[in-house]
Design a protein around this motif. Sequence first.
Motif, PDB file in Angstrom:
ATOM      1  N   PRO A 185       0.831  -1.208   0.000  1.00  0.00           N
ATOM      2  CA  PRO A 185       0.000   0.000   0.000  1.00  0.00           C
ATOM      3  C   PRO A 185       0.866   1.260   0.000  1.00  0.00           C
ATOM      4  CG  PRO A 185      -0.078  -1.072   2.151  1.00  0.00           C
ATOM      5  CD  PRO A 185       0.748  -1.948   1.257  1.00  0.00           C
ATOM      6  N   CYS A 186       0.424   2.257  -0.743  1.00  0.00           N
ATOM      7  CA  CYS A 186       1.165   3.507  -0.886  1.00  0.00           C
ATOM      8  C   CYS A 186       0.190   4.684  -0.881  1.00  0.00           C
ATOM      9  CB  CYS A 186       1.942   3.526  -2.212  1.00  0.00           C
ATOM     10  SG  CYS A 186       3.216   2.261  -2.340  1.00  0.00           S
ATOM     11  N   GLN A 187       0.734   5.870  -0.952  1.00  0.00           N
ATOM     12  CA  GLN A 187      -0.035   7.098  -1.116  1.00  0.00           C
ATOM     13  C   GLN A 187       0.474   7.812  -2.365  1.00  0.00           C
ATOM     14  OE1 GLN A 187      -2.563   8.776   0.639  1.00  0.00           O
ATOM     15  NE2 GLN A 187      -2.833   6.841   1.726  1.00  0.00           N
ATOM     16  N   MET A 188      -0.452   8.317  -3.173  1.00  0.00           N
ATOM     17  CA  MET A 188      -0.068   9.126  -4.319  1.00  0.00           C
ATOM     18  C   MET A 188      -0.083  10.579  -3.857  1.00  0.00           C
ATOM     19  SD  MET A 188       0.914   8.997  -7.440  1.00  0.00           S
ATOM     20  CE  MET A 188       0.412   7.426  -8.115  1.00  0.00           C
ATOM     21  N   LEU A 189       1.013  11.300  -4.137  1.00  0.00           N
ATOM     22  CA  LEU A 189       1.119  12.709  -3.766  1.00  0.00           C
ATOM     23  C   LEU A 189       1.542  13.524  -4.979  1.00  0.00           C
ATOM     24  CD1 LEU A 189       2.524  10.974  -1.120  1.00  0.00           C
ATOM     25  CD2 LEU A 189       2.070  13.209  -0.170  1.00  0.00           C
ATOM     26  N   ARG A 190       1.218  14.813  -4.940  1.00  0.00           N
ATOM     27  CA  ARG A 190       1.483  15.700  -6.068  1.00  0.00           C
ATOM     28  C   ARG A 190       1.881  17.076  -5.550  1.00  0.00           C
ATOM     29  NH1 ARG A 190      -2.285  18.991  -7.753  1.00  0.00           N
ATOM     30  NH2 ARG A 190      -2.164  19.925  -9.778  1.00  0.00           N
ATOM     31  N   LYS A 191       2.757  17.743  -6.306  1.00  0.00           N
ATOM     32  CA  LYS A 191       3.138  19.115  -5.972  1.00  0.00           C
ATOM     33  C   LYS A 191       3.207  19.927  -7.262  1.00  0.00           C
ATOM     34  CE  LYS A 191       6.788  21.871  -3.803  1.00  0.00           C
ATOM     35  NZ  LYS A 191       8.067  21.800  -3.081  1.00  0.00           N
ATOM     36  N   GLU A 192       2.569  21.086  -7.250  1.00  0.00           N
ATOM     37  CA  GLU A 192       2.649  22.000  -8.387  1.00  0.00           C
ATOM     38  C   GLU A 192       3.971  22.744  -8.322  1.00  0.00           C
ATOM     39  OE1 GLU A 192      -0.764  24.489  -9.129  1.00  0.00           O
ATOM     40  OE2 GLU A 192      -2.044  23.036  -8.109  1.00  0.00           O
ATOM     41  N   LEU A 193       4.758  22.648  -9.378  1.00  0.00           N
ATOM     42  CA  LEU A 193       6.068  23.302  -9.388  1.00  0.00           C
ATOM     43  C   LEU A 193       5.963  24.788  -9.690  1.00  0.00           C
ATOM     44  CD1 LEU A 193       8.402  20.715 -11.113  1.00  0.00           C
ATOM     45  CD2 LEU A 193       8.083  21.173  -8.689  1.00  0.00           C
ATOM     46  N   ASP A 194       4.887  25.216 -10.359  1.00  0.00           N
ATOM     47  CA  ASP A 194       4.791  26.643 -10.654  1.00  0.00           C
ATOM     48  C   ASP A 194       4.651  27.464  -9.379  1.00  0.00           C
ATOM     49  OD1 ASP A 194       1.296  26.885 -11.806  1.00  0.00           O
ATOM     50  OD2 ASP A 194       2.209  25.855 -10.120  1.00  0.00           O
ATOM     51  N   ARG A 195       4.240  26.845  -8.279  1.00  0.00           N
ATOM     52  CA  ARG A 195       4.201  27.560  -7.004  1.00  0.00           C
ATOM     53  C   ARG A 195       5.608  27.922  -6.553  1.00  0.00           C
ATOM     54  NH1 ARG A 195      -0.469  24.768  -3.293  1.00  0.00           N
ATOM     55  NH2 ARG A 195      -2.115  25.095  -4.789  1.00  0.00           N
ATOM     56  N   VAL A 196       6.569  27.054  -6.846  1.00  0.00           N
ATOM     57  CA  VAL A 196       7.958  27.333  -6.496  1.00  0.00           C
ATOM     58  C   VAL A 196       8.411  28.593  -7.234  1.00  0.00           C
ATOM     59  CG1 VAL A 196      10.329  26.484  -6.642  1.00  0.00           C
ATOM     60  CG2 VAL A 196       8.474  24.911  -6.054  1.00  0.00           C
ATOM     61  N   VAL A 197       8.070  28.690  -8.520  1.00  0.00           N
ATOM     62  CA  VAL A 197       8.453  29.843  -9.323  1.00  0.00           C
ATOM     63  C   VAL A 197       7.764  31.091  -8.813  1.00  0.00           C
ATOM     64  CG1 VAL A 197       8.387  30.836 -11.640  1.00  0.00           C
ATOM     65  CG2 VAL A 197       8.913  28.422 -11.338  1.00  0.00           C
ATOM     66  N   LYS A 198       6.470  31.019  -8.474  1.00  0.00           N
ATOM     67  CA  LYS A 198       5.730  32.174  -7.985  1.00  0.00           C
ATOM     68  C   LYS A 198       6.333  32.708  -6.696  1.00  0.00           C
ATOM     69  CE  LYS A 198       1.362  30.880 -10.081  1.00  0.00           C
ATOM     70  NZ  LYS A 198       0.055  30.278  -9.853  1.00  0.00           N
ATOM     71  N   VAL A 199       6.776  31.813  -5.813  1.00  0.00           N
ATOM     72  CA  VAL A 199       7.396  32.247  -4.568  1.00  0.00           C
ATOM     73  C   VAL A 199       8.666  33.033  -4.878  1.00  0.00           C
ATOM     74  CG1 VAL A 199       8.594  31.445  -2.499  1.00  0.00           C
ATOM     75  CG2 VAL A 199       6.415  30.428  -3.150  1.00  0.00           C
ATOM     76  N   GLU A 200       9.468  32.540  -5.819  1.00  0.00           N
ATOM     77  CA  GLU A 200      10.684  33.252  -6.177  1.00  0.00           C
ATOM     78  C   GLU A 200      10.355  34.627  -6.754  1.00  0.00           C
ATOM     79  OE1 GLU A 200      12.649  30.622  -8.869  1.00  0.00           O
ATOM     80  OE2 GLU A 200      13.149  29.193  -7.296  1.00  0.00           O
ATOM     81  N   MET A 201       9.278  34.764  -7.525  1.00  0.00           N
ATOM     82  CA  MET A 201       8.940  36.024  -8.151  1.00  0.00           C
ATOM     83  C   MET A 201       8.379  37.026  -7.150  1.00  0.00           C
ATOM     84  SD  MET A 201       7.650  34.734 -11.940  1.00  0.00           S
ATOM     85  CE  MET A 201       6.066  35.323 -11.675  1.00  0.00           C
TER      86      MET A 201
END
Length: 196
Positions: A150-166
């Motif tokens: 058994p596992c968990q599927m996880l996801r992260k939006e990478l454009d949030r990383v860019v928005k934080v930098e901007m």
Amino acid sequence: MDVSIRVAQAAELEAIIGLQTLALVRVSAGCRKYNARQVDSLVRGQAVARRDCWSSETILVAEADGQGVVGFICLSNFDAMIQGIFVHPDFMGLGIGGRLLMAIEQLGLQRHFREMVVMSLIEATGFYERHGYVRQGSTGFYTAEDVWIPCQMLRKELDRVVKVEMTDPSYGVVVRFVVTILLVALVIVVLKIFFK
């Protein structure tokens, strides 16, 4: 402790598999999320996966001064799927996993991925959540011996990383500087054309 992250070399494959095995056995035993049969099957299956997938994934390793490879992370060469992250049990809690994850996310951005996904072992789910990944639901897989993991599927939006930098205040200063230089260059070109 000084840690560097780099792309793994083919000669390191067996050391990577050994580290992976140690991490799976020691961490799983301590967390008791999987029974002994699941852990044994997972160890064998993941060793085969590392060998079989060597040419279809990018592996980044964390190397500590005088300690050799103390962790690694794998990313599929075909999509934005993290194939696993493992840190030597003696080096857990030192930020090595987080640095590996950040490095693979940067690689994902270079490949123009908008998100990263991972099918995480249950005991690693909290690690991913602390780094901005969001659970998408329960999942899992059968090993070659027909053992369910058994596992968990996880996801992260990478454009949030860019928005934080901007949103960094220095970002606006840099943009204004670049725009000013471009405008000055444009004015010079126009003046040269006009006064010829």
